[in-house]
Design a protein around this motif. Structure first.
Motif, PDB file in Angstrom:
ATOM      1  N   LYS A  11       0.799  -1.217   0.000  1.00  0.00           N
ATOM      2  CA  LYS A  11       0.000   0.000   0.000  1.00  0.00           C
ATOM      3  C   LYS A  11       0.836   1.274   0.000  1.00  0.00           C
ATOM      4  O   LYS A  11       0.777   2.097   0.908  1.00  0.00           O
ATOM      5  CB  LYS A  11      -0.952   0.019   1.193  1.00  0.00           C
ATOM      6  CG  LYS A  11      -1.815  -1.208   1.299  1.00  0.00           C
ATOM      7  CD  LYS A  11      -2.752  -1.347   0.128  1.00  0.00           C
ATOM      8  CE  LYS A  11      -3.664  -2.547   0.368  1.00  0.00           C
ATOM      9  NZ  LYS A  11      -4.166  -3.125  -0.812  1.00  0.00           N
ATOM     10  N   ARG A  13       1.697   4.917  -1.405  1.00  0.00           N
ATOM     11  CA  ARG A  13       0.946   6.027  -1.986  1.00  0.00           C
ATOM     12  C   ARG A  13       1.938   7.073  -2.483  1.00  0.00           C
ATOM     13  O   ARG A  13       2.982   7.285  -1.858  1.00  0.00           O
ATOM     14  CB  ARG A  13      -0.004   6.631  -0.955  1.00  0.00           C
ATOM     15  CG  ARG A  13       0.666   7.341   0.171  1.00  0.00           C
ATOM     16  CD  ARG A  13      -0.283   7.794   1.281  1.00  0.00           C
ATOM     17  NE  ARG A  13       0.375   8.616   2.264  1.00  0.00           N
ATOM     18  CZ  ARG A  13       1.312   8.235   3.103  1.00  0.00           C
ATOM     19  NH1 ARG A  13       1.732   6.998   3.080  1.00  0.00           N
ATOM     20  NH2 ARG A  13       1.838   9.070   3.965  1.00  0.00           N
ATOM     21  N   GLY A  40       4.812   4.133   2.346  1.00  0.00           N
ATOM     22  CA  GLY A  40       3.906   3.222   3.022  1.00  0.00           C
ATOM     23  C   GLY A  40       3.763   3.676   4.466  1.00  0.00           C
ATOM     24  O   GLY A  40       4.021   4.828   4.805  1.00  0.00           O
ATOM     25  N   ASP A  89      -6.602  -0.893  -5.878  1.00  0.00           N
ATOM     26  CA  ASP A  89      -5.147  -0.887  -5.785  1.00  0.00           C
ATOM     27  C   ASP A  89      -4.526  -1.389  -7.087  1.00  0.00           C
ATOM     28  O   ASP A  89      -5.132  -2.145  -7.828  1.00  0.00           O
ATOM     29  CB  ASP A  89      -4.678  -1.759  -4.627  1.00  0.00           C
ATOM     30  CG  ASP A  89      -5.188  -1.260  -3.289  1.00  0.00           C
ATOM     31  OD1 ASP A  89      -5.337  -0.037  -3.152  1.00  0.00           O
ATOM     32  OD2 ASP A  89      -5.437  -2.082  -2.405  1.00  0.00           O
ATOM     33  N   GLU A 105       2.825  -2.821  -4.108  1.00  0.00           N
ATOM     34  CA  GLU A 105       1.377  -2.591  -4.140  1.00  0.00           C
ATOM     35  C   GLU A 105       1.151  -1.104  -3.956  1.00  0.00           C
ATOM     36  O   GLU A 105       1.610  -0.510  -2.981  1.00  0.00           O
ATOM     37  CB  GLU A 105       0.672  -3.359  -3.022  1.00  0.00           C
ATOM     38  CG  GLU A 105       0.511  -4.821  -3.311  1.00  0.00           C
ATOM     39  CD  GLU A 105      -0.393  -5.513  -2.290  1.00  0.00           C
ATOM     40  OE1 GLU A 105      -1.194  -4.824  -1.628  1.00  0.00           O
ATOM     41  OE2 GLU A 105      -0.268  -6.724  -2.163  1.00  0.00           O
ATOM     42  N   ILE A 107      -1.568   2.310  -4.070  1.00  0.00           N
ATOM     43  CA  ILE A 107      -2.971   2.679  -3.950  1.00  0.00           C
ATOM     44  C   ILE A 107      -3.453   3.282  -5.264  1.00  0.00           C
ATOM     45  O   ILE A 107      -2.655   3.639  -6.126  1.00  0.00           O
ATOM     46  CB  ILE A 107      -3.216   3.654  -2.783  1.00  0.00           C
ATOM     47  CG1 ILE A 107      -2.507   4.981  -3.028  1.00  0.00           C
ATOM     48  CG2 ILE A 107      -2.810   3.052  -1.472  1.00  0.00           C
ATOM     49  CD1 ILE A 107      -2.947   6.076  -2.087  1.00  0.00           C
TER      50      ILE A 107
END
Length: 123
Positions: A11, A13, A40, A89, A105, A107
């Protein structure tokens, strides 16, 4: 030593603040430019025009950091999956020679195709 085999950054961004950028700026080569930093919860990843720099933050005080340089010239293959309607995602997988798979990964809203394209162009 950071275990890079099957490393997973969850996650991430896109960020515009300079904290992560300030941490990696001393590591940059002459003429190297930052394309996009991602943050993250604790860790961060900075994509430059030459490599990916992973920042692993450790410890209770978050003062201990490990920096890992992943040059684009070592990428053997990549996979980019954009965000969809229900799955917000996106994901990018990079296979590095002698290292293995690294998965990021991201967002929704991250330009995964643009990052994957820039990592393939700069070999």
């Amino acid at each position: 030593m950071t275990d890079l085999e099957n490393m997973l950054f969850l996650k991430l961004r896109p960020v515009t603040d300079s904290r992560l950028t300030e941490q990696v700026t001393p590591l940059l080569c002459e003429g190297e430019a930052i394309l996009q930093p991602f943050q993250g919860l604790r860790d961060g990843v900075v994509f430059t025009d030459r490599r990916v720099i992973a920042v692993n933050t450790q410890g209770f005080t978050r003062k201990k950091k490990t920096f890992v340089s992943l040059p684009y010239s070592r990428i053997q293959a990549f996979s980019a999956e954009s965000a969809g309607v229900l799955d917000l995602d996106s994901e990018m997988q990079l296979w590095f020679a002698g290292l293995g798979l690294v998965t990021f990964e991201l967002i929704a809203g991250a330009d995964v195709a643009g990052l994957a394209g820039s990592s393939g162009r700069r070999r």
